[in-house]
Design an enzyme around this catalytic site. Structure first.
Site, short mmCIF file in Angstrom:
data_model
loop_
_atom_site.label_atom_id
_atom_site.label_comp_id
_atom_site.label_asym_id
_atom_site.label_seq_id
_atom_site.Cartn_x
_atom_site.Cartn_y
_atom_site.Cartn_z
CE LYS A 76 -4.29 1.62 2.32
NZ LYS A 76 -5.23 1.93 3.97
CB SER A 151 -7.59 2.97 2.90
OG SER A 151 -7.41 2.89 3.99
CB SER A 175 -7.70 0.77 5.63
OG SER A 175 -9.14 2.15 5.80
#
Lengths: 490, 512
Positions: A76, A151, A175
């Protein structure tokens, strides 16, 4: 290449596959599906192949191999990798190249994993659909019209679509677990302090944790084992031994007691908090039946303060964010406006241009919550309720091993469906958020598909630092079902 | 001039003597090339985290203990949020509502006697960087040096209990002595390792027994202790004048119904015409002009949005740590001074001078006493002769060319031979070149005339040669005896045993 990390390790040790071949295969897959999915912000093709060749050479020399030798992983973009851009999905950090590795990256490199690329996410990890990325919208591999959640949507989509067998995400309010649920894979949020936050671009410092995405529980255990453990550079990382998660994951928990919170389900005459979808509820109830069939006791429990978790979260997380993101003002780093009149104007314009709407909204919320005259009613009150939420869990875990419920109230929603209504978007994290506030661990595993073929996630929550038990219990269900073997046809 | 009362409170920041910064491993050395002592952590790069320097916390504990503060068993860190280019994170890690120490005092020596100045709190925080404004050749660039960013600072806040500018200076001197003695800070104002902001206002007495209070002014840019004293003197006068002018002009008004208790009297804040309190302000001290300049009125308090620092864990302090700190502290200046007085019977004033020179100097003095057995003489020699030698040569006591045993032997020699002070000083000077007392006396050729018969003859000759002095002495002018003694000294080239001469002169003169 639909193989799991464990299978890839096996194939390498038998000599069937080389790290280079594996990497090439995943790179080809990325090339094939990326135009549809947009999971990655950057793919490090040359670097990944170079790592793969080095690992193959190491194997040929007969050196000891790392736990994840030759297994590609997506990272990420809020996690710092030395020498690679870390944008956090924001224009603000378009040019930020960290001169250091996050602790989790150091661990991955030591484990001989192959860092294949940086995955898309909501700007500064603020969002539940990855639509807040300043760069691109990631699609759900199960339905390209829908979001992968967020996210960490890029990481979830990449694993679901087999662009990488593993990925790292971060979870501040859900997330990791929410996109894992919406993409039909396994996502685990470790207990606060289990994994070092050093090198994670901070959103809500008292809530952020880095954790694994994988196709199944065993792979999740493997990746957690690599990244967990004390790091002297993060004062909040806890110095406790790290169990060999992958080794113990196959042994079932005896006399298992599962707590089912009343508040997470629809009651006669009362909708569940957040409006639980009937199909999702049915799948979760089916999953409970599977556990019952394995001899588990299902016990109704209550988390009386859980309805306040979203409100508390949006005060605590935004307060911390308003301070964490203050440094992006164009002075030392971050985007700097081209034209300005004096210092204050430069800061204002740089922040105005560099941040997206949701980030600005949360900075304003947090600034307000901490302001003189309001801090008692908002931030400090929220801290008190946060303590009550933690106490709810402490009481619950005194009478059950884990708490089971839905990961998210609905399956994946459509792109654009909730962007106009921030509150509706916030509510998609209703079941995940309290775990971050309480610092406990949680996992989402696939437990079904809707009639339209969208994945449904089952969330299992465990007391702080009981990841070992959490994984074993998740694996008990996984062994009885094959939802984790389903792959989207992208 | 009215007999107004001055109310002063000092906020002192001292840099702790750690090798590295408060939350990262960068060097705290002064004077390094700009931005060379920096790293991703003190530059606040995304993803970095602070880790507390335990040595800094330990030094802070030592300081607070020496300042008689209560030490909290549980303390936490807070973020103080404000935007400024010398603060890369745009927040400062500090301590807000749970400082590690509070409620202490520092004893200072005043002409009127000792006074305990209360300390509200002492807390730890990180320093900011330094802004450099390059405005030459038409440029208007501002540069930032982040070397100082993250340096550990101890902020010590006194109660508003300092009554005069002189007292403020004495407080600062005592504080510096203490912190240097216990190795917490070098307290160099020039290098910025001690900084001071002074809050001051005055209370002007009214006919009815109440006092009018002027708005508090915080004076910044104070570069020396002398500057602090001068600035406070100037500011007290300025406030008195401003108050008189403003009340006369009606710009400020006084509402007697709004009196508040302060210590043991009632105080009334001056109000604006609109009835609100006159705002506090900051002022800069201009060393050159000797004036304070009001910079900005604090219409409303800044909102720093303090909240607990989530990247650091709270610190717990237990009894074992405090015991260790107390042991390490050893004897503090105030206790030392009291001990010197009682143990050696020397006056408070002398004990104060000794104590102010630091532990090494006191140890030197004590070693001299041990050798010579005469504390009074040891004290005279060390605080007069030795101290001037060190000052003239700009030497530290630790590299003093004369050992305490040497000085002790000199005192013994003086006492046994009756060498006069002037000659003894010559011996002392020779000893600074490495000679022992005996060697120096030999080298200088000093041979004390101690033979009583010889001296008696000289005394009689002196009396015969100075009839006027003798006559004066008989009239009661005891000082006249000095002329007789001086004659004997001249005759012996200063080598007569002063004690014997003294006795013989008196005997002869009194005999008639």
């Amino acid at each position: 290449m639909n193989l799991t990390a464990a299978e890839l390790l096996e194939r390498q040790s038998t000599g069937d596959l080389s790290a280079e071949a594996i990497t090439q295969s995943f790179l080809a897959r990325i090339q094939q599906v990326e135009p549809k999915l947009r999971s990655f912000l950057a793919v490090d093709e040359a670097g990944a192949l170079e790592q793969a060749r080095a690992i193959d050479a190491k194997r040929r020399r007969g050196d000891a191999m790392g736990i994840l030798a030759g297994v590609p992983i997506a990272i990420k973009d809020v996690i710092c990798v030395q020498g690679q851009r870390a944008t956090a999905g924001s224009k603000m950090l378009e040019a930020f190249v960290p001169p250091y590795d996050a602790h989790v990256i150091t661990r991955l490199k030591e484990a001989d994993a192959i860092l294949i690329g940086k995955s898309n996410c909501d700007e500064f990890a603020m969002g539940s659909s990855t639509e807040n990325s300043a760069y691109q919208t990631t699609r759900n591999p199960w339905d390209l019209e829908r979001t992968p959640g967020g996210s960490s949507g890029g990481s979830a989509a990449a694993v679901a679509a087999s662009e990488a067998p593993l990925a790292l995400g971060t979870d501040t309010g859900g997330s990791i677990r929410q996109p894992a649920g919406l993409c039909g894979i396994v996502g685990l949020k470790p207990s606060y302090g289990r994994v070092s936050r050093f090198g994670l671009i901070a959103y809500g410092s008292s809530l952020d944790q880095c954790g694994p995405f994988a196709h199944d529980v065993r792979d999740s255990a493997l990746l957690l084992e690599v990244i967990a453990g004390h790091d002297s550079r993060d004062s909040t990382s806890v110095d406790r031994p790290v169990p060999q998660y992958a080794k113990v994951v196959e042994s079932p928990v005896q006399a298992l007691v599962i707590g089912v919170p009343r508040e997470f389900f629809n009651q006669p005459g009362a909708q569940a908090t957040g409006g639980l979808d009937a199909e999702v509820e049915r799948s979760v109830r089916d999953a409970l039946k599977v556990y019952e069939s394995l001899g588990a006791t299902i016990k109704e429990i209550s988390l009386p303060h859980s309805p306040y978790s979203v409100a508390v979260y949006y005060l605590v997380a935004t307060a911390e964010a308003s301070s964490n993101l203050a440094r992006y003002d164009g002075v030392h780093f971050g985007h700097r406006a081209k034209e300005f009149a004096g210092l204050i104007d430069m800061m204002k314009k740089s922040r105005g241009e560099g941040f997206g709407a949701e980030v600005k909204r949360r900075i304003m919320l947090g600034t307000y919550a901490l302001s003189s005259g309001y801090i008692d009613a908002y931030y400090l009150k929220a801290l008190k309720v946060r303590r009550l939420i933690r106490q709810d869990f402490d009481r619950a875990f005194a009478e059950c091993d884990v708490i089971v419920g839905p990961t998210s109230p609905t399956a994946a929603f459509k792109i654009g469906e909730k962007t106009g209504d921030p509150l509706a978007m916030y509510l998609s994290d209703i079941y995940t958020i309290s775990a971050n506030l309480a610092g406990i661990c949680g996992i989402s595993i696939p437990c079904g598909l809707t009639k339209t073929g969208l994945p449904i996630g089952l969330q299992i929550l465990g007391a702080p630092f009981t990841e070992e038990k959490l994984l074993r219990i998740a694996r008990m269900y996984e062994r009885e079902t094959d939802w984790h073997k389903r792959r989207p046809a992208v | 001039m009215t007999t107004h009362r001055i109310i002063i409170g000092l906020e002192v920041h001292v840099q702790l003597l750690t090798k590295t910064k408060l939350f990262c491993g960068c060097s705290t050395q002064f004077g390094l090339p700009p931005n060379s002592a920096t790293c991703p952590i003190c530059c606040g790069l995304p993803g970095t985290l602070p880790v507390m320097n335990r040595e800094a916390f330990h030094l802070a504990l030592k300081a607070a203990t020496a300042l008689n503060c209560k030490i909290a068993s549980f303390t936490k860190w807070d973020r103080k949020n404000y935007y400024y280019p010398d603060l890369p994170k745009n927040y400062q890690i500090s301590q807000y509502d749970l400082p590690f120490s509070s409620e202490g005092w520092l004893e200072i020596e005043l002409p009127s006697g000792p006074k305990k100045v209360g300390i509200i709190r002492a807390h730890l925080e990180e320093d900011a960087g330094k802004m450099l404004h390059d405005e030459h050749a038409g440029k208007s660039d501002s540069l930032v040096d982040l070397n100082r960013t993250g340096t550990p600072l101890l902020e010590i806040v006194s109660k508003p209990a300092i009554d005069t500018p002189e007292e403020a200076k004495a407080y600062l001197e005592e504080l510096r002595l203490l912190l240097r003695e216990i190795g917490v800070s070098d307290c160099e104002m020039q290098e910025g390792s001690l900084r001071c902001d002074a809050n001051i206002n005055i209370h002007v007495p009214q006919a009815d027994g109440t006092f009018i209070a002027t708005p508090i002014i915080e004076i910044k840019n104070l570069n020396s202790f002398r500057g602090v004293e001068r600035a406070l003197k100037y500011e007290a006068e300025r406030q008195a004048n401003e108050l008189r002018r403003s009340l006369d002009a009606g710009a400020w008004v006084v509402d007697s119904s709004r009196a508040k208790a302060f210590r043991d009297y009632a105080v009334i804040q001056v109000l604006t015409q609109r009835g609100s309190e006159v705002a506090k302000a900051t002022a800069g001290w201009d060393e050159r002009t000797g004036r304070t300049e009001i910079q900005r009125r604090k219409e409303e308090a800044s909102d720093y949005r303090y909240f607990p620092e989530p990247d650091l864990v709270p610190v717990k302090v237990d009894a074992a740590i405090l015991d260790k700190v107390r042991t390490e502290l050893g004897e503090l200046p105030a206790a030392q001074k009291a001990r010197l007085q009682s143990q050696y019977g020397i006056p408070a004033y002398d004990a104060g001078i000794l104590s102010r020179q630091g532990r090494a100097f006191v140890a030197y003095f004590e070693a001299v006493v041990k050798t010579c057995g005469d504390a009074k003489e040891a004290c005279n020699w060390t605080i007069n002769d030795l101290l001037s030698t060190l000052n003239e040569r700009q030497l530290d006591i630790n590299v003093c060319p004369l050992s305490p045993q040497g000085l002790g032997e000199l005192i013994v020699e003086i006492k046994s031979t009756g060498l006069n002070k002037q000659r003894a000083r010559e011996v002392y000077t020779a000893m600074l070149d490495g000679l022992t007392a005996k060697q120096a006396i030999d080298k200088l050729g000093f041979k004390v005339v101690g033979d009583e018969a010889q001296l008696l003859e000289l005394v009689r000759r002196a009396i015969a040669a100075n009839p006027k002095a003798v006559a004066d002495f008989k009239k009661g002018k005891l000082k006249a005896a000095d002329a007789i003694k001086g004659f004997v000294m001249r005759e012996t080239k200063g080598m007569a045993n002063t004690e014997v001469v003294q006795r013989l002169v008196m005997e002869e003169l009194n005999r008639g």
